[in-house]
Every structure is written in structure tokens, then in C-alpha cells.
Design a protein around this motif. Structure first.
Motif, PDB file in Angstrom:
ATOM      1  N   ALA A  29       0.836  -1.203   0.000  1.00  0.00           N
ATOM      2  CA  ALA A  29       0.000   0.000   0.000  1.00  0.00           C
ATOM      3  C   ALA A  29       0.870   1.252   0.000  1.00  0.00           C
ATOM      4  O   ALA A  29       0.587   2.225  -0.701  1.00  0.00           O
ATOM      5  N   HIS A  30       1.958   1.237   0.769  1.00  0.00           N
ATOM      6  CA  HIS A  30       2.862   2.385   0.811  1.00  0.00           C
ATOM      7  C   HIS A  30       3.530   2.604  -0.542  1.00  0.00           C
ATOM      8  O   HIS A  30       3.628   3.744  -1.026  1.00  0.00           O
ATOM      9  N   ARG A  31       3.986   1.511  -1.175  1.00  0.00           N
ATOM     10  CA  ARG A  31       4.642   1.632  -2.477  1.00  0.00           C
ATOM     11  C   ARG A  31       3.680   2.121  -3.554  1.00  0.00           C
ATOM     12  O   ARG A  31       4.086   2.799  -4.496  1.00  0.00           O
ATOM     13  N   ALA A  32       2.401   1.753  -3.419  1.00  0.00           N
ATOM     14  CA  ALA A  32       1.399   2.185  -4.396  1.00  0.00           C
ATOM     15  C   ALA A  32       0.893   3.590  -4.113  1.00  0.00           C
ATOM     16  O   ALA A  32       0.081   4.121  -4.882  1.00  0.00           O
ATOM     17  N   GLY A  33       1.349   4.198  -3.031  1.00  0.00           N
ATOM     18  CA  GLY A  33       0.929   5.552  -2.698  1.00  0.00           C
ATOM     19  C   GLY A  33      -0.440   5.606  -2.037  1.00  0.00           C
ATOM     20  O   GLY A  33      -1.057   6.664  -1.978  1.00  0.00           O
ATOM     21  N   LEU A  34      -0.911   4.484  -1.534  1.00  0.00           N
ATOM     22  CA  LEU A  34      -2.211   4.435  -0.866  1.00  0.00           C
ATOM     23  C   LEU A  34      -2.068   4.797   0.607  1.00  0.00           C
ATOM     24  O   LEU A  34      -0.962   4.869   1.138  1.00  0.00           O
ATOM     25  N   ALA A  35      -3.207   4.998   1.243  1.00  0.00           N
ATOM     26  CA  ALA A  35      -3.209   5.364   2.654  1.00  0.00           C
ATOM     27  C   ALA A  35      -2.723   4.192   3.507  1.00  0.00           C
ATOM     28  O   ALA A  35      -2.800   3.032   3.099  1.00  0.00           O
ATOM     29  N   TYR A  36      -2.256   4.514   4.694  1.00  0.00           N
ATOM     30  CA  TYR A  36      -1.787   3.514   5.657  1.00  0.00           C
ATOM     31  C   TYR A  36      -2.953   2.605   6.025  1.00  0.00           C
ATOM     32  O   TYR A  36      -4.039   3.070   6.371  1.00  0.00           O
ATOM     33  N   LEU A  37      -2.731   1.299   5.939  1.00  0.00           N
ATOM     34  CA  LEU A  37      -3.788   0.341   6.278  1.00  0.00           C
ATOM     35  C   LEU A  37      -3.987   0.317   7.791  1.00  0.00           C
ATOM     36  O   LEU A  37      -3.043   0.122   8.543  1.00  0.00           O
ATOM     37  N   SER A  38      -5.225   0.484   8.210  1.00  0.00           N
ATOM     38  CA  SER A  38      -5.527   0.506   9.644  1.00  0.00           C
ATOM     39  C   SER A  38      -5.502  -0.900  10.221  1.00  0.00           C
ATOM     40  O   SER A  38      -5.510  -1.899   9.503  1.00  0.00           O
ATOM     41  N   ASP A  39      -5.528  -0.949  11.540  1.00  0.00           N
ATOM     42  CA  ASP A  39      -5.562  -2.234  12.232  1.00  0.00           C
ATOM     43  C   ASP A  39      -6.841  -2.988  11.892  1.00  0.00           C
ATOM     44  O   ASP A  39      -6.828  -4.203  11.715  1.00  0.00           O
ATOM     45  N   GLY A  40      -7.943  -2.278  11.813  1.00  0.00           N
ATOM     46  CA  GLY A  40      -9.219  -2.895  11.476  1.00  0.00           C
ATOM     47  C   GLY A  40      -9.224  -3.491  10.076  1.00  0.00           C
ATOM     48  O   GLY A  40      -9.788  -4.568   9.849  1.00  0.00           O
ATOM     49  N   GLU A  41      -8.592  -2.794   9.135  1.00  0.00           N
ATOM     50  CA  GLU A  41      -8.506  -3.309   7.760  1.00  0.00           C
ATOM     51  C   GLU A  41      -7.686  -4.599   7.709  1.00  0.00           C
ATOM     52  O   GLU A  41      -8.068  -5.556   7.027  1.00  0.00           O
ATOM     53  N   LEU A  42      -6.587  -4.638   8.447  1.00  0.00           N
ATOM     54  CA  LEU A  42      -5.779  -5.861   8.480  1.00  0.00           C
ATOM     55  C   LEU A  42      -6.541  -7.010   9.137  1.00  0.00           C
ATOM     56  O   LEU A  42      -6.451  -8.151   8.704  1.00  0.00           O
ATOM     57  N   SER A  43      -7.313  -6.694  10.161  1.00  0.00           N
ATOM     58  CA  SER A  43      -8.112  -7.724  10.823  1.00  0.00           C
ATOM     59  C   SER A  43      -9.187  -8.269   9.883  1.00  0.00           C
ATOM     60  O   SER A  43      -9.457  -9.478   9.864  1.00  0.00           O
ATOM     61  N   GLN A  44      -9.790  -7.393   9.080  1.00  0.00           N
ATOM     62  CA  GLN A  44     -10.782  -7.842   8.093  1.00  0.00           C
ATOM     63  C   GLN A  44     -10.113  -8.726   7.040  1.00  0.00           C
ATOM     64  O   GLN A  44     -10.702  -9.724   6.602  1.00  0.00           O
ATOM     65  N   ARG A  45      -8.922  -8.370   6.631  1.00  0.00           N
ATOM     66  CA  ARG A  45      -8.198  -9.200   5.654  1.00  0.00           C
ATOM     67  C   ARG A  45      -7.866 -10.566   6.235  1.00  0.00           C
ATOM     68  O   ARG A  45      -7.891 -11.568   5.529  1.00  0.00           O
ATOM     69  N   LEU A  46      -7.567 -10.603   7.531  1.00  0.00           N
ATOM     70  CA  LEU A  46      -7.306 -11.880   8.186  1.00  0.00           C
ATOM     71  C   LEU A  46      -8.558 -12.755   8.181  1.00  0.00           C
ATOM     72  O   LEU A  46      -8.498 -13.940   7.874  1.00  0.00           O
ATOM     73  N   SER A  47      -9.703 -12.158   8.482  1.00  0.00           N
ATOM     74  CA  SER A  47     -10.963 -12.911   8.469  1.00  0.00           C
ATOM     75  C   SER A  47     -11.266 -13.440   7.074  1.00  0.00           C
ATOM     76  O   SER A  47     -11.714 -14.577   6.921  1.00  0.00           O
ATOM     77  N   ALA A  48     -11.015 -12.623   6.065  1.00  0.00           N
ATOM     78  CA  ALA A  48     -11.248 -13.060   4.687  1.00  0.00           C
ATOM     79  C   ALA A  48     -10.286 -14.180   4.293  1.00  0.00           C
ATOM     80  O   ALA A  48     -10.669 -15.120   3.597  1.00  0.00           O
ATOM     81  N   ALA A  49      -9.058 -14.084   4.755  1.00  0.00           N
ATOM     82  CA  ALA A  49      -8.067 -15.122   4.444  1.00  0.00           C
ATOM     83  C   ALA A  49      -8.445 -16.450   5.094  1.00  0.00           C
ATOM     84  O   ALA A  49      -8.283 -17.513   4.499  1.00  0.00           O
ATOM     85  N   LYS A  50      -8.969 -16.401   6.326  1.00  0.00           N
ATOM     86  CA  LYS A  50      -9.375 -17.629   7.002  1.00  0.00           C
ATOM     87  C   LYS A  50     -10.563 -18.281   6.304  1.00  0.00           C
ATOM     88  O   LYS A  50     -10.714 -19.501   6.338  1.00  0.00           O
ATOM     89  N   ALA A  51     -11.390 -17.479   5.632  1.00  0.00           N
ATOM     90  CA  ALA A  51     -12.562 -18.007   4.930  1.00  0.00           C
ATOM     91  C   ALA A  51     -12.195 -18.580   3.562  1.00  0.00           C
ATOM     92  O   ALA A  51     -12.943 -19.384   3.011  1.00  0.00           O
ATOM     93  N   ALA A  52     -11.055 -18.176   3.026  1.00  0.00           N
ATOM     94  CA  ALA A  52     -10.632 -18.658   1.711  1.00  0.00           C
ATOM     95  C   ALA A  52     -10.174 -20.108   1.811  1.00  0.00           C
ATOM     96  O   ALA A  52      -9.525 -20.497   2.784  1.00  0.00           O
ATOM     97  N   PRO A  53     -10.508 -20.941   0.808  1.00  0.00           N
ATOM     98  CA  PRO A  53     -10.129 -22.361   0.870  1.00  0.00           C
ATOM     99  C   PRO A  53      -8.617 -22.595   0.902  1.00  0.00           C
ATOM    100  O   PRO A  53      -8.146 -23.529   1.553  1.00  0.00           O
ATOM    101  N   GLU A  54      -7.836 -21.743   0.231  1.00  0.00           N
ATOM    102  CA  GLU A  54      -6.384 -21.955   0.212  1.00  0.00           C
ATOM    103  C   GLU A  54      -5.708 -21.567   1.530  1.00  0.00           C
ATOM    104  O   GLU A  54      -4.545 -21.892   1.758  1.00  0.00           O
ATOM    105  N   ARG A  55      -6.411 -20.858   2.384  1.00  0.00           N
ATOM    106  CA  ARG A  55      -5.866 -20.477   3.687  1.00  0.00           C
ATOM    107  C   ARG A  55      -6.724 -21.017   4.832  1.00  0.00           C
ATOM    108  O   ARG A  55      -6.691 -20.499   5.944  1.00  0.00           O
TER     109      ARG A  55
END
Length: 195
Positions: A40-66
Motif C-alpha cells: 500500500a505504501h509503495r502504491a501511494g495508498l493510505a496507511y492500512l488501519s488495524d481494522g482493515e488488516l483484521s478484516q483481511r485476516l478474516s477473509a483469508a481464514k474463509a478462503a479455501p487456500e488459507r
């Protein structure tokens, strides 16, 4: 006063395998969070919040490959993200001058070849010290502990550590009152009188 108390653990073969799985999952979650923030930093996007990372973790746990992330305690994975957030807070405080001491660099990726591995369980994980003196950890089981001293109070967290020699330790975070300190007379306040 919050203090750490460290004791030796003796997990059996199945528990060592469960701990290795937990160490690996925590490492993957930490590295995924660091990679997401770096990208996100390299792409010039805003700093990812703690809540956003937690949501990504939940999505990753729901994905079959993870799906294997669901085999360990969710608290261990959330604490890996909390460790990443602490590393970033220390870095930003260091470069702005709010943190004393030597400068702290950016967080680095964790390697499976690191000599020391650690995971943390908080009170939310419902770890417990059993009446028989064992440590009950979620999704790991009751681990034998060699108690060298008693805990001064109910622990608020426990960190399970594997060192380079393959030994396991439990580091408990417990609160100790100032009057319970050795050499300080009770009721003396901040300064205290030596006995």
C-alpha cells in the motif's frame, strides 16, 4: 507493576506439532500484514488501519487456500497483528523523536529459520493453569510446566517461546503489587523503606 515470569514447558509430540503449526500461522499472518502495508505504501495508498488488516485476516481464514489458519487459536493470529502494529508504532515514534533510545527501523519479515519463535495468548484465549499445575492452551492442550516459583497473581497473558535449542518456555505476564516487592515495607508508598 506488570512483571514477566518465565517457566520451562515440556510439551509432548502432538503438542509440539500443534505449537509448530501455531508458530507458523502467526508468522504467516504477521508477514501478510507487513506485505499489505508495504504494498500500500509503495502504491501511494493510505496507511492500512488495524481494522482493515483484521478484516483481511478474516477473509483469508474463509478462503479455501488459507483454511489451515482456522486450525490455531484466533487470539494467536490477532496477537501477531498486534505485534505488527506495535512494531510500526515504535518505528513512527522513533522517527518523530517521541521514543527515547536508539532509532528503530521498519518492521522486518519473520523467517521460519529464525532461532526464536513465540506466540502470545491473552485472557481472551481462555488459557488456564489447571489444579494439577499444567498449562491449558486452546487448540494445543494441557502442557507440563516446571514451576520454579509461584505466580503473584492471576496472569493476564502467556507467551510460549521456542528457543534455538528446541526448548519451550512459558512467560506469564502478572501484576505484582508494590507492597509485595522484596525489601519494601508495606504502606510506604512510592519510596519505601528497606527492611
Amino acid at each position: 507493576m506488570q512483571l514477566r515470569y518465565r517457566y520451562r514447558l515440556y510439551p509432548d509430540a502432538a503438542q509440539r506439532q500443534a505449537l509448530a503449526r501455531a508458530f507458523g500461522c502467526a508468522r504467516v499472518v504477521f508477514n501478510d500484514g507487513l506485505r499489505a502495508r508495504t504494498d500500500a505504501h509503495r502504491a501511494g495508498l493510505a496507511y492500512l488501519s488495524d481494522g482493515e488488516l483484521s478484516q483481511r485476516l478474516s477473509a483469508a481464514k474463509a478462503a479455501p487456500e488459507r483454511a489451515w489458519l482456522g486450525e490455531v487459536s484466533a487470539v494467536v493470529l490477532q496477537q501477531a497483528l498486534a505485534d505488527l502494529n506495535t512494531a510500526y508504532r515504535n518505528f513512527f515514534a522513533s522517527i518523530t523523536g517521541k521514543r527515547q533510545g536508539p532509532k528503530v527501523g521498519l518492521p522486518r519479515f519473520r523467517s521460519r529459520k529464525d532461532n526464536r519463535q513465540a506466540i502470545r495468548f491473552t485472557r481472551n484465549a481462555r488459557f488456564a493453569v489447571t489444579a494439577g499445575g499444567r498449562l491449558r492452551l486452546p487448540k494445543i492442550g494441557e502442557v507440563v510446566v516446571r514451576w520454579s516459583r509461584s505466580l503473584p497473581s492471576e496472569p493476564s497473558s502467556v507467551t510460549v517461546i521456542k528457543d534455538a535449542a528446541g526448548r519451550y518456555f512459558a512467560s506469564f505476564g502478572a501484576t505484582r503489587s508494590r507492597s509485595a516487592q522484596v525489601g519494601v515495607s508495606p504502606g510506604e508508598g512510592e519510596v519505601g523503606r528497606l527492611l
